[in-house]
Design an enzyme around this catalytic site. Sequence first.
Site, PDB file in Angstrom:
ATOM      1  N   GLU A   8      77.940 -18.516   9.322  1.00 25.49           N
ATOM      2  CA  GLU A   8      78.872 -18.664  10.439  1.00 25.49           C
ATOM      3  C   GLU A   8      79.827 -19.835  10.229  1.00 25.49           C
ATOM      4  O   GLU A   8      80.934 -19.838  10.738  1.00 25.49           O
ATOM      5  CB  GLU A   8      78.081 -18.860  11.739  1.00 25.49           C
ATOM      6  CG  GLU A   8      78.941 -18.678  12.976  1.00 25.49           C
ATOM      7  CD  GLU A   8      78.110 -18.453  14.231  1.00 25.49           C
ATOM      8  OE1 GLU A   8      78.420 -19.100  15.234  1.00 25.49           O
ATOM      9  OE2 GLU A   8      77.169 -17.636  14.204  1.00 25.49           O
ATOM     10  N   ASP A 105      74.626 -17.107  13.003  1.00 28.96           N
ATOM     11  CA  ASP A 105      73.600 -17.620  13.919  1.00 28.96           C
ATOM     12  C   ASP A 105      72.697 -16.495  14.413  1.00 28.96           C
ATOM     13  O   ASP A 105      73.171 -15.407  14.745  1.00 28.96           O
ATOM     14  CB  ASP A 105      74.250 -18.317  15.116  1.00 28.96           C
ATOM     15  CG  ASP A 105      74.478 -19.800  14.845  1.00 28.96           C
ATOM     16  OD1 ASP A 105      74.222 -20.240  13.707  1.00 28.96           O
ATOM     17  OD2 ASP A 105      74.912 -20.515  15.763  1.00 28.96           O
ATOM     18  N   TYR A 337      66.449 -24.421  16.006  1.00 30.48           N
ATOM     19  CA  TYR A 337      67.621 -23.798  16.637  1.00 30.48           C
ATOM     20  C   TYR A 337      67.721 -24.158  18.125  1.00 30.48           C
ATOM     21  O   TYR A 337      66.771 -23.953  18.886  1.00 30.48           O
ATOM     22  CB  TYR A 337      67.513 -22.279  16.468  1.00 30.48           C
ATOM     23  CG  TYR A 337      68.772 -21.522  16.839  1.00 30.48           C
ATOM     24  CD1 TYR A 337      69.901 -21.581  16.036  1.00 30.48           C
ATOM     25  CD2 TYR A 337      68.822 -20.750  17.993  1.00 30.48           C
ATOM     26  CE1 TYR A 337      71.050 -20.876  16.369  1.00 30.48           C
ATOM     27  CE2 TYR A 337      69.965 -20.046  18.338  1.00 30.48           C
ATOM     28  CZ  TYR A 337      71.078 -20.119  17.509  1.00 30.48           C
ATOM     29  OH  TYR A 337      72.224 -19.431  17.854  1.00 30.48           O
TER      30      TYR A 337
END
Length: 652
Positions: A8, A105, A337
């Site tokens: 990303e 992601d 995350y």
Amino acid sequence: MKSLYIAEKPSVAREFAKALHMNTKNKDGYMEGDEAVITWCVGHLVTMSYPEKYDTKLKRWSLETLPFLPESFKYEVIPQVSKQFNIVKELLNRKDVDTIYVCTDSGREGEYIYRLVEQMALMEKKERKRVWIDSQTEEEILRGIKNAKSLEEYDNLSSSAYLRAKEDYLMGINFSRLLTLKYANTLSAFLNEERVVISVGRVMTCVLGMVVRREREIRDFVETPFYKIAAAFGEEMKIEGEWKAVEGSPYFQSHMLYNEGGFKAREDAEAFVSSLLAEEPVKGIVAEVKKTQEKQKAPLLFNLAELQNECSKRYKISPDETLKITQELYEKKIVTYPRTDARVLSKAVAKEIHKNLNGLMSYEPAKVFLKDILEMKSYKSLDKTKYVNDKKITDHYAIIPTGQGLGALNSLSETGKKIFNLILYRFLSIFYPEAVYQKVALRIHIKGEAFFSNFKVLKDEGYFKVAGRPKSQENPETENSFFEFVKELKKGTELTVDGIQIKEGKTSPPKRYSSGSLILAMENAGKLIEDEDLRSQIQGSGIGTSATRGEILKKLFTIKYLKLNKKTQIVTPDLKGEMVYDVVNSSLPSMLNPELTASWEKGLTQVAEGQISEKIYMEKLNQYILRRTNGVKGLNNQGVIKESYQNIRNEY
């Protein structure tokens, strides 16, 4: 043949290159080695086209062209990033590339970013695999690549992502144009602005409604005084007891009381006190002594909403800033995350948690706690605790330290270090035993009227060793000696009464939202639930997602619908926001309904889980927009709205 990895961001692409130990050469917009090519998006490369791309006539806003509900949607490359899009497109279509690893992601938005690129690149059929990771450590990246599933297994998630974008687009385009055309002239006149656009959004408008309603509750609140009765008992050690009108008292459920412990009128309170003091000597008799233990476990781990709320309270930083800093910690491999709704770990992670703990041994502030944890061996039974539950995890588990990347802590801001320590200590707390309180509850009678006192002392600090003692328990020595005295009291003990006081109290208005408590209320579908355990039990998708809530608040501040006090993080409506609220409330009230907004989000989750089809969801969405648009077109409510504008303006 080669594999193509698409990340990303450039920074993530570099982490993949390192993890794969490839001897890559830097090219323009990508890296290439003997066996693989690694490239990146830069966030979104593709976006939905404005209505004028469907028909040039739609550039001009008109009620006649609403609702705008295209049968198929148009997309276009974002001009500012067209160079990178063309690089990725070319790589996707290279003849020597046979396998695509999608490394954007791991979530709905990351899925959408890649799928749009693939759609616009018109790629020929190739093997596509989805890499799903929870941190950017080398071990996790390699695990993600090894276990990569076919991209087709994420088609439902992709459908959900496309629908979310279509929903926001259609509601934004139709309702913003509709309300602007119908009501903006009057609004601009009141605000003395040349041109006003009324911005409406599925989540944004609902949040505006939450804040405005709360402000009006505060504004309309009428303070009510009440009078409580308190008695002081004992000579050397003073015990304070508060009177309550319990069953058996002549005042039980009396209309003279505001609640069970307070009179509405001072003269009634004074008469009551006089009746108690009428005959000497005044004695207090211990009627009941209850001794109990209370055990308190460490709170659940942080998800993004809980972390944003805690940072707003402690450090007075906005949710948007908290996410930005936590994302930086993630990209430096320090934490897992951040855009997660889960507050627990998976069983698979629990089995390997010793790796996280071992890695933290190089961090000085954690060493003393890690020594305890190793001695207790509590990490071995972690999977049997409330902190591990696969059923409460959708995309990602809670935010925890990885035990890696700690060298990068020196490059962080002071706030960044504080946020890391917050995550660290919450994580270490779960390996400690529960804190144990000893509690004593006294019921003392004066002439048959009941006065109550409650005391507690921390017997075993448990996880507070990591988390820090509560403020009420910061002077243990003083507390312990007093507690020992109270604990020895027995039923029938006589105590001297050293005065009875009337304490004036006042009812309080609701609290204003802070930026953090607003995020929590969004997560819980408009309910500000103070109790942490209760929050953890609430099931539902809330309003918005962990990835978007901070950005939505930021937009509301930018367009001056809401105001943020940066020192206190308190959120209040701006004049324009209140006026827009009244426009929406008079025309599209369902857009202000948190439960309805949450139900749309839940519907998207059901699409992602394959429970309902994309077609059914889209039909419901189109019908909703069609009915609401036609309904507003037929309204003739400008007079009512003008009156409300005048009333609001008087408040500013």
